[in-house]
Write an enzyme that holds these catalytic residues in place. Structure first.
Site, mmCIF file in Angstrom:
data_model
loop_
_atom_site.group_PDB
_atom_site.id
_atom_site.type_symbol
_atom_site.label_atom_id
_atom_site.label_comp_id
_atom_site.label_asym_id
_atom_site.label_seq_id
_atom_site.Cartn_x
_atom_site.Cartn_y
_atom_site.Cartn_z
ATOM 1 C CB SER A 39 -23.985 2.912 172.206
ATOM 2 O OG SER A 39 -25.225 3.587 172.289
ATOM 3 N N GLY A 40 -25.948 1.541 169.803
ATOM 4 C CA GLY A 40 -26.603 1.822 168.535
ATOM 5 C C GLY A 40 -27.331 3.143 168.504
ATOM 6 N NE ARG A 74 -38.580 -23.638 174.969
ATOM 7 C CZ ARG A 74 -37.543 -23.134 175.641
ATOM 8 N NH1 ARG A 74 -36.959 -22.032 175.195
ATOM 9 N NH2 ARG A 74 -37.090 -23.708 176.734
ATOM 10 C CB CYS A 93 -32.462 3.282 177.843
ATOM 11 S SG CYS A 93 -30.891 2.390 177.720
#
EC number: 1.2.1.12
Length: 337
Positions: free
Chosen positions: A212-213, A78, A152
């Site tokens: 959206s960054g 983890r 992307c």
């Protein structure tokens, strides 16, 4: 010399990164860390709804699986500080979980027994260099231990915005990405883990406005455009294949032909140029990070003598980004000091 890579998080980008690396000389995946059972990971690598069946061989083994005859160790830790990357000879980690996407968190991979460098497969913040290959990759000097490949949409937007700014000067702009749904949305109406009311709605049945960054992140890639762009996303009912539309005000008066010629001149392995009347399914699996569509360029003359310029670029939000990610990985490994 072969550079061994580890992948933390074997989701959409992690699996496609392994696929893409099979086509790259001098780079191989030696270790995957994911909380999912190795048999399930191998199955999802082998069969893929949007990108098609894996062309190589995948065989489950004890503590991992063979990919094209080469063993890939699989662990399920983890915490990054508990992953013994060095035991597998891993030098660079692709941090693809989405949970360790800051410099401070990504650096946990760099413990004794860990890796030497980390490439985050998501936006990494202001204190990490954000790289869009063939747009600004030369900002790297080889001494960096943690970098980001952006998103992307950032990889779709950056080369188009860069070409506009270099040739005509960008005063400001706004972008909209018409983006395929992702695993962060619900398949049926239900509570969203992040508390987003819109992403809580059925992804394949709705147009879902989302943040959206990319417009903000463009300032990390192209500092001269910092603060000059806004943007958002419209999530739509396709599993992959997206398009970024950018509306700008430029410093120079332009024509459609002038815009298209500038984009054609800027084309390279990362930034393609298209003149066909294509649709989103036509670009699934493509290796361009961004494919400029010359058929969609528009120039609107305004009453005050100014202009609005609209340009558009397609991208496979899965494979286009992955292709750019692996180009960045190769370069990151090549210049490492």
């Amino acid at each position: 010399m072969v550079v061994k890579v580890g992948i933390n998080g074997f989701g959409r980008i992690g699996r496609l990164a392994l696929r893409r690396i099979q086509e790259v000389e001098g780079v191989e995946v030696a270790h995957i860390n994911d909380l999912t059972d190795p048999a399930m990971l191998a199955h999802l690598l082998k069969y893929d709804t949007t990108q098609g069946r894996f062309k190589g061989t995948v065989e489950v083994k004890e503590d991992g699986f063979d990919v094209n005859g080469k063993f890939v160790k699989v662990t399920a830790e983890r915490n990054p500080e508990d992953i013994q990357w060095a035991d597998s000879g891993v030098e660079i980690v692709l941090e693809a979980t989405g949970f360790f996407a800051t410099k401070e968190k990504a650096e946990k991979h760099l413990h004794p027994g860990g890796a030497k460098k980390v490439l985050i497969t998501a936006p990494g913040g202001n204190d990490v260099k954000t790289v869009v290959f063939n747009t600004n990759h030369t900002i790297l000097d080889g001494t960096e231990t943690v970098i980001s490949a952006g998103s992307c949409t950032t990889n779709s937007l950056a080369p188009m915005a860069d070409a506009l700014n270099k040739n005509f000067g960008v005063k400001g702009g706004t972008m909209t990405t018409v983006h395929s749904y992702t695993g962060d949305q619900m398949t049926l109406d239900g509570p969203h883990r992040g508390g987003d009311f819109r992403r809580a709605r059925a992804a394949a049945e709705n147009i879902v406005p989302a943040s959206s960054g990319a417009a903000k992140a463009i300032g990390l890639v192209l500092p001269e455009l910092s603060g000059l762009m806004k943007g958002h996303a419209q999530r739509v009912s396709t599993p992959t294949g997206s398009i970024t539309e950018l509306v700008t005000v430029l410093e120079k008066h332009v024509t459609v032909d002038e815009i298209n010629e500038a984009m054609k001149a800027a084309a390279d392995e990362s930034f393609g140029y298209n003149v066909d009347e294509i649709v989103s399914s036509d670009i699934i699996g493509m290796a361009y990070g961004s494919l400029f569509d010359a058929t969609l360029t528009e120039v609107t003359d305004l009453k005050d003598g100014g202009q609005l310029v609209k340009t558009a670029a397609w991208y496979d939000n899965e494979m286009s980004f992955t292709a750019q990610l692996i180009r960045t990985l190769e370069y990151f490994a090549k210049i490492a000091k």
